[in-house]
Enzyme design. Sequence first.
Site, PDB file in Angstrom:
ATOM      1  N   LYS A   1      -3.968 -12.692  -8.927  1.00  0.00           N
ATOM      2  CA  LYS A   1      -3.674 -13.538  -7.765  1.00  0.00           C
ATOM      3  C   LYS A   1      -2.415 -13.048  -7.058  1.00  0.00           C
ATOM      4  O   LYS A   1      -1.610 -12.319  -7.646  1.00  0.00           O
ATOM      5  CB  LYS A   1      -3.495 -14.974  -8.231  1.00  0.00           C
ATOM      6  CG  LYS A   1      -2.333 -15.122  -9.182  1.00  0.00           C
ATOM      7  CD  LYS A   1      -2.350 -16.482  -9.863  1.00  0.00           C
ATOM      8  CE  LYS A   1      -1.105 -16.631 -10.700  1.00  0.00           C
ATOM      9  NZ  LYS A   1      -1.273 -17.473 -11.850  1.00  0.00           N
TER      10      LYS A   1
ATOM     11  N   TYR B   1      28.950  -6.216   7.197  1.00  0.00           N
ATOM     12  CA  TYR B   1      29.133  -7.383   8.060  1.00  0.00           C
ATOM     13  C   TYR B   1      30.154  -8.357   7.479  1.00  0.00           C
ATOM     14  O   TYR B   1      30.215  -8.543   6.270  1.00  0.00           O
ATOM     15  CB  TYR B   1      27.796  -8.124   8.193  1.00  0.00           C
ATOM     16  CG  TYR B   1      26.796  -7.437   9.089  1.00  0.00           C
ATOM     17  CD1 TYR B   1      27.076  -7.211  10.436  1.00  0.00           C
ATOM     18  CD2 TYR B   1      25.554  -7.055   8.587  1.00  0.00           C
ATOM     19  CE1 TYR B   1      26.136  -6.597  11.254  1.00  0.00           C
ATOM     20  CE2 TYR B   1      24.614  -6.447   9.397  1.00  0.00           C
ATOM     21  CZ  TYR B   1      24.913  -6.214  10.727  1.00  0.00           C
ATOM     22  OH  TYR B   1      23.992  -5.617  11.520  1.00  0.00           O
TER      23      TYR B   1
HETATM   24  C1  LIG Z   1      -1.091 -17.235 -13.112  1.00  0.00           C
HETATM   25  C2  LIG Z   1      -1.932 -17.836 -14.116  1.00  0.00           C
HETATM   26  C3  LIG Z   1      -2.024 -17.293 -15.418  1.00  0.00           C
HETATM   27  C4  LIG Z   1      -1.194 -16.141 -15.880  1.00  0.00           C
HETATM   28  O1  LIG Z   1       0.096 -16.563 -16.230  1.00  0.00           O
HETATM   29  P1  LIG Z   1       1.156 -15.569 -16.874  1.00  0.00           P
HETATM   30  O2  LIG Z   1       2.275 -16.428 -17.267  1.00  0.00           O
HETATM   31  O3  LIG Z   1       1.526 -14.616 -15.797  1.00  0.00           O
HETATM   32  O4  LIG Z   1       0.485 -14.910 -17.994  1.00  0.00           O
HETATM   33  C5  LIG Z   1      -2.927 -17.854 -16.290  1.00  0.00           C
HETATM   34  N1  LIG Z   1      -3.688 -18.915 -15.929  1.00  0.00           N
HETATM   35  C6  LIG Z   1      -3.609 -19.466 -14.708  1.00  0.00           C
HETATM   36  C7  LIG Z   1      -4.471 -20.642 -14.396  1.00  0.00           C
HETATM   37  C8  LIG Z   1      -2.728 -18.965 -13.769  1.00  0.00           C
HETATM   38  O5  LIG Z   1      -2.661 -19.515 -12.565  1.00  0.00           O
END
Ligand SMILES: *Cc1c(COP(=O)(O)O)cnc(C)c1O
Length: 815
Positions: free
Chosen positions: A483, A709
């Site tokens: 994602k 700056y």
């Molecule tokens: C992002 C996500 C994960 C992965 O989490 P990590 O801490 O990066 O391993 C797993 N499950 C869901 C539903 C997520 O949104």
Amino acid sequence: MNYTIKQIAEIANAKVIGDKNLVIKNIAFDSRIIYSTKNTAFIAINTHKNSGEKFIESAIDRGIKIIISEHHYPQFENVNWIIVENSVEFIQDLAKYHFGNSHLKSIGITGSNGKTILKEWLYQCLWNEFPTVKSPKSFNSQIGLPLSLLQINDSHKLGIFEVGISKPDEMQKLENIFSPQIGLLTHIGTAHLANFKSEEELIDEKIKLFKDSEVIIFNGDNQLVLNKINNLYSSKKLITYGFKESNQVYFKNLNSKEENLIVKYFDEEISFPVHQRDEATLTNALALVTVLKDLGIENQKIVEKINTLKAVEMRLEAIEGIKSNIIINDSFNLDLDSLKTALQFLNEYNKSKKSLVLTDIFDVNFNSKELYEEVSDLVNEQKFDSVFLIGNEISNFSDLFKSKTYTFINTQELIDSKHLTELENQIILLKGARKFEIEKIKDLLELRKHDTVLEINLNALLHNINYHKSLLKPATKMMAMVKANSYGLGSYEISEFLQHHHIDYLGVAFVDEGVELRKKGITVPIVVMNPEQHSYDTVIEYNLEPEIYSFRVLELFYAAVQKSGFDKKYPIHIKLETGMHRLGFKEYELDQLSETLNKMNVKVQSIFSHLSSSDIPEEKEFTLNQLETFEKNSSYLIKKLRYTPIRHILNSSGITSYTDHQYDMVRIGIGMLGESPNSEIQKQLQSVVSFKTVISQISLVENGESVGYSRRFKADHNTKIATIPVGYADGIPRLIGNQIGNVGVNKRLAPIVGSICMDMMMINIDHIPNVKEGDTVTVFNAKPTLKEFAEYCKTITYEVLTSISPRVKRIYVKD
Ligand SMILES: *Cc1c(COP(=O)(O)O)cnc(C)c1O
């Protein structure tokens, strides 16, 4: 190797179905990277984790005519079979026989770290002294070592092989196959220590490799290693190297600032310039000198060879080119083996058109006619659209190449011809010997010229995936969370790589992300975690699988399924609320949920939930509660559904801390990028992301003058300041200016001084010697680490990665 099927069958006591007289010169074990089918057999290797027999069909599709397997599949016609009892034992027996009948001098390298670097360095120093064969990449395991040994042929005079073990008794097995004349033991560290009772047991196992060696070269700084080797192998020639002056080989002036370091080798002294002075590089350099001396290379030659060693650039990089081309640039020196590696890499991409730029090749193993015949055979098999040959020697053999072939005397002539800038939507492989300066072509064809890059190391990513898999049961599936553009790293590139490596599921946040992956050819099941209500038609059109977290979503989505005319059961994923209070069905909704689901034409593919605090040891009780709720509610739902969807709840830190709750699948995210909150686990992971830039300018700021700056830094003595071309528009938060954050220069930390500008910032390099304009600066990777960088920013690694602006070029590297 060079055997007929008949000979192999006799050596390994195997059964043959087909033509016994065919000749085998190569054995391929990975159907995806078969780059040549001539005299090549595919071996289906069965391990306790995987069966290679699944890939027999794809090997045959690629044109393989000889299969080595434990089972015969008569449905494939015109294929010759060698049927073996046990595929792993077969390859080991054959390698043992083959090595036993070879006549080369052999070097076996073992140890916890540095094996691959030392092997590559030795190879770079020795390939033009002796016809040399070496392990490809880091092939050093129970299967990798035998495959490496099978590459030996009659012309080789020297073989350099890595030997790696991770469990008790493995070395004994490998030593039985391969006993090197020269044994080289690098550093012993804590890698794999987990599988051994103690460091002592690990050392005992590793040094079994030297049972029949004549010479043992080892790091004598470790007292335990020193004692053990001295006791066990007192009758052999032993040479120790290390930082301590009690070693036979050490640096005489280690702590001096002089440009040259002096190696004391027994009574001799050898002096050469050393720029990189971290511990690993220095100990590897000592080991290198020791082996070269032992092989009788003269001091002056050793110095010359060391001067030409580049940081081990054994890497291939894939870069986005102009006109939708992909450029594969291979900067490693050019011999036949490295050409093969590059062709393998090329085969992992599915672009229909491809071109090759190839220069004269230097390979002492062959005379030039033989060499270019081999080369042209390999190249012809790849069916390039155009081949550009550079150099007088290779040009003489241009008739051997079947594609449209052009010849040039040097690189500039090819550039001037303008042929290259006409290429469009192709994959272009650049493979040249150093002296041809083929990087000029890369500069010409590269899309965005930016000194600032985010480099993503896919080997490290795979290592991290495999590390997490090693904690799980073999049958447990894995979903990779890609994602938010794979946490900012590029969701297509990562997904394509993961698909290639057989990931079971991908997870994206929004529908658009899934659509992009499908459009580019990703076929693995994709779960959309947050399907927006206007996107349900698209979900169905692109064969994506939605997370369903409420009755509202369930009903709207089902209406879209019915409208679409989809006539099978649509796969969906039910999210349960267990304590995070974000999305999901609650316990009191389960009866109604199961009744509704049972009436719908959908298939619950999985039931899952998400842990809110698996990375926080203090929240263990809360997490165990979440896990218990999940167990109870998912079991209840399954009972009511009357079939059994798979279940999953663990994210990356869940995998490492709550392994027992893996159910049927886990969802990995930050862990595959090499980050863990647990320092022990962190040591086992490799860093994947490196954010790099270069120094634009160095200025001497005089006492009292200000920088940047608002004049927020004032020098209180004459101070060396460097300007680097990254700023807050690249995703570096402005709040880490004014000496809160640091970047890395020559492996030391340089504080950011003054305010961070939009596209630039200034760093203090006063305390760091030998820094030049154009030198590399590491925003994060090793020093500072991503985690340290996140701490400067007062945030977590996830946010650092997803904040890096899209204008920073992403490049992907693999060995
Ligand atoms: C992002 C996500 C994960 C992965 O989490 P990590 O801490 O990066 O391993 C797993 N499950 C869901 C539903 C997520 O949104």
